[in-house]
Enzyme design. Structure first.
Site, PDB file in Angstrom:
ATOM      1  N   VAL A  21       5.272  17.673  15.092  1.00 33.04           N
ATOM      2  CA  VAL A  21       4.960  17.430  16.503  1.00 33.04           C
ATOM      3  C   VAL A  21       5.062  15.931  16.829  1.00 33.04           C
ATOM      4  O   VAL A  21       5.455  15.550  17.946  1.00 33.04           O
ATOM      5  CB  VAL A  21       3.575  18.019  16.858  1.00 33.04           C
ATOM      6  CG1 VAL A  21       2.433  17.293  16.212  1.00 33.04           C
ATOM      7  CG2 VAL A  21       3.392  18.095  18.364  1.00 33.04           C
ATOM      8  N   ASP A  22       4.755  15.078  15.881  1.00 31.62           N
ATOM      9  CA  ASP A  22       4.866  13.633  16.066  1.00 31.62           C
ATOM     10  C   ASP A  22       6.313  13.242  16.405  1.00 31.62           C
ATOM     11  O   ASP A  22       6.583  12.527  17.387  1.00 31.62           O
ATOM     12  CB  ASP A  22       4.404  12.962  14.760  1.00 31.62           C
ATOM     13  CG  ASP A  22       4.104  11.486  14.892  1.00 31.62           C
ATOM     14  OD1 ASP A  22       4.155  10.953  16.017  1.00 31.62           O
ATOM     15  OD2 ASP A  22       3.827  10.859  13.842  1.00 31.62           O
ATOM     16  N   SER A  75      -3.159  19.053  11.948  1.00 32.06           N
ATOM     17  CA  SER A  75      -3.262  19.160  10.467  1.00 32.06           C
ATOM     18  C   SER A  75      -2.719  20.458   9.876  1.00 32.06           C
ATOM     19  O   SER A  75      -2.726  20.602   8.654  1.00 32.06           O
ATOM     20  CB  SER A  75      -4.700  18.954   9.969  1.00 32.06           C
ATOM     21  OG  SER A  75      -5.061  17.584   9.993  1.00 32.06           O
TER      22      SER A  75
HETATM   23  P1  ADP Z   1       0.165  17.562  10.675  1.00 34.09           P
HETATM   24  O1  ADP Z   1       0.746  16.425   9.877  1.00 34.09           O
HETATM   25  O2  ADP Z   1      -1.072  17.175  11.446  1.00 34.09           O
HETATM   26  O3  ADP Z   1       0.004  18.804   9.857  1.00 34.09           O
HETATM   27  P2  ADP Z   1       2.588  18.692  11.932  1.00 34.09           P
HETATM   28  O4  ADP Z   1       3.377  18.114  13.037  1.00 34.09           O
HETATM   29  O5  ADP Z   1       3.272  18.832  10.599  1.00 34.09           O
HETATM   30  O6  ADP Z   1       1.257  17.805  11.824  1.00 34.09           O
HETATM   31  O7  ADP Z   1       2.041  20.119  12.338  1.00 34.09           O
HETATM   32  C1  ADP Z   1       0.975  20.310  13.237  1.00 34.09           C
HETATM   33  C2  ADP Z   1       1.267  21.511  14.099  1.00 34.09           C
HETATM   34  O8  ADP Z   1       2.190  21.137  15.113  1.00 34.09           O
HETATM   35  C3  ADP Z   1       1.898  22.682  13.361  1.00 34.09           C
HETATM   36  O9  ADP Z   1       1.141  23.850  13.650  1.00 34.09           O
HETATM   37  C4  ADP Z   1       3.297  22.798  13.974  1.00 34.09           C
HETATM   38  O10 ADP Z   1       3.713  24.150  14.071  1.00 34.09           O
HETATM   39  C5  ADP Z   1       3.081  22.195  15.336  1.00 34.09           C
HETATM   40  N1  ADP Z   1       4.254  21.686  16.059  1.00 34.09           N
HETATM   41  C6  ADP Z   1       5.435  21.227  15.581  1.00 34.09           C
HETATM   42  N2  ADP Z   1       6.240  20.864  16.599  1.00 34.09           N
HETATM   43  C7  ADP Z   1       5.556  21.103  17.753  1.00 34.09           C
HETATM   44  C8  ADP Z   1       5.825  20.956  19.145  1.00 34.09           C
HETATM   45  N3  ADP Z   1       6.995  20.478  19.595  1.00 34.09           N
HETATM   46  N4  ADP Z   1       4.863  21.327  20.042  1.00 34.09           N
HETATM   47  C9  ADP Z   1       3.678  21.802  19.623  1.00 34.09           C
HETATM   48  N5  ADP Z   1       3.353  21.955  18.334  1.00 34.09           N
HETATM   49  C10 ADP Z   1       4.285  21.617  17.408  1.00 34.09           C
END
Ligand code: ADP
Length: 179
Positions: free
Chosen positions: A33-34, A122
């Site tokens: 998501v970042d 997370s």
């Molecule tokens: P973390 O390092 O906190 O685990 P991640 O980005 O790997 O962060 O995952 C956190 C959540 O964000 C996961 O459940 C993933 O499915 C979700 N995610 C990934 N891309 C997006 C997006 N574009 N919008 C919303 N959620 C997302």
């Protein structure tokens, strides 16, 4: 009273005052998501993050800061850092994840951001079990909203993957929420 909503989709497309980013302590962007938020919002977000890091060094786990949302429909991004899951320290994990949600909401209130979209912090590469993370997220948000009923209008949980969506749907459908 504020409402809690559940949507399945991409947080970068949400028309809200603030989207929360599951960032890492460096605030230099990453995957998941970042990466999606930095890509959708453009370079102004990274510029703002660099200025914050120049002042504070790193963002500790559980803390939150606010930047521009760049080109996204949202007005602001609230960057927070969830814990990297460690199964040997469950209480600490719960506290750190709750802090990430609570401090994000506190930043929203401080900046007068009344509608906030959260990803499932997370539960991606940081490995937090999804069901447990959802319980922490929902109970922390509910407690905060009860304590601040006039400062927030809506908290939207944005689930990107089907697993999380199903978990949140089950947990929230027994509450008074707008699904
Ligand atoms: P973390 O390092 O906190 O685990 P991640 O980005 O790997 O962060 O995952 C956190 C959540 O964000 C996961 O459940 C993933 O499915 C979700 N995610 C990934 N891309 C997006 C997006 N574009 N919008 C919303 N959620 C997302």
């Amino acid at each position: 009273m504020p409402v809690i909503k559940l949507v399945k989709g991409d947080i970068t497309q949400q028309q809200v005052d603030a989207v929360v980013n599951a960032a890492n302590s460096s605030l230099m962007g990453g995957g998941g998501v970042d990466g999606a938020i930095h890509k959708a919002g453009g370079p102004a977000i990274l510029e703002a993050c660099k200025q914050i890091i120049a002042q504070i060094g790193h963002l500790p786990t559980g803390e939150a800061v606010v930047t521009t949302a760049g080109h996204m429909p949202a007005k602001k991004v609230i960057h927070t850092v969830g814990p990297i899951y460690n199964a040997t320290r469950p209480d600490e994990m719960r506290n750190l994840l709750a802090n990430a949600y609570r401090n994000s909401l506190q930043q929203a209130v401080a900046h007068n951001l009344r509608t906030i979209a959260f990803p499932n912090i997370s539960t991606g590469v940081y490995g937090y079990p999804k069901e447990e993370a959802a319980q922490v997220a929902i109970s922390t948000v509910r407690q905060f909203l009860q304590a601040h009923p006039d400062e927030i209008d809506e908290v939207r949980f944005v689930c990107f993957d089907e697993d999380n969506y199903r978990i949140y749907h089950t947990l929230l459908s027994s509450e008074e929420v707008n699904l």
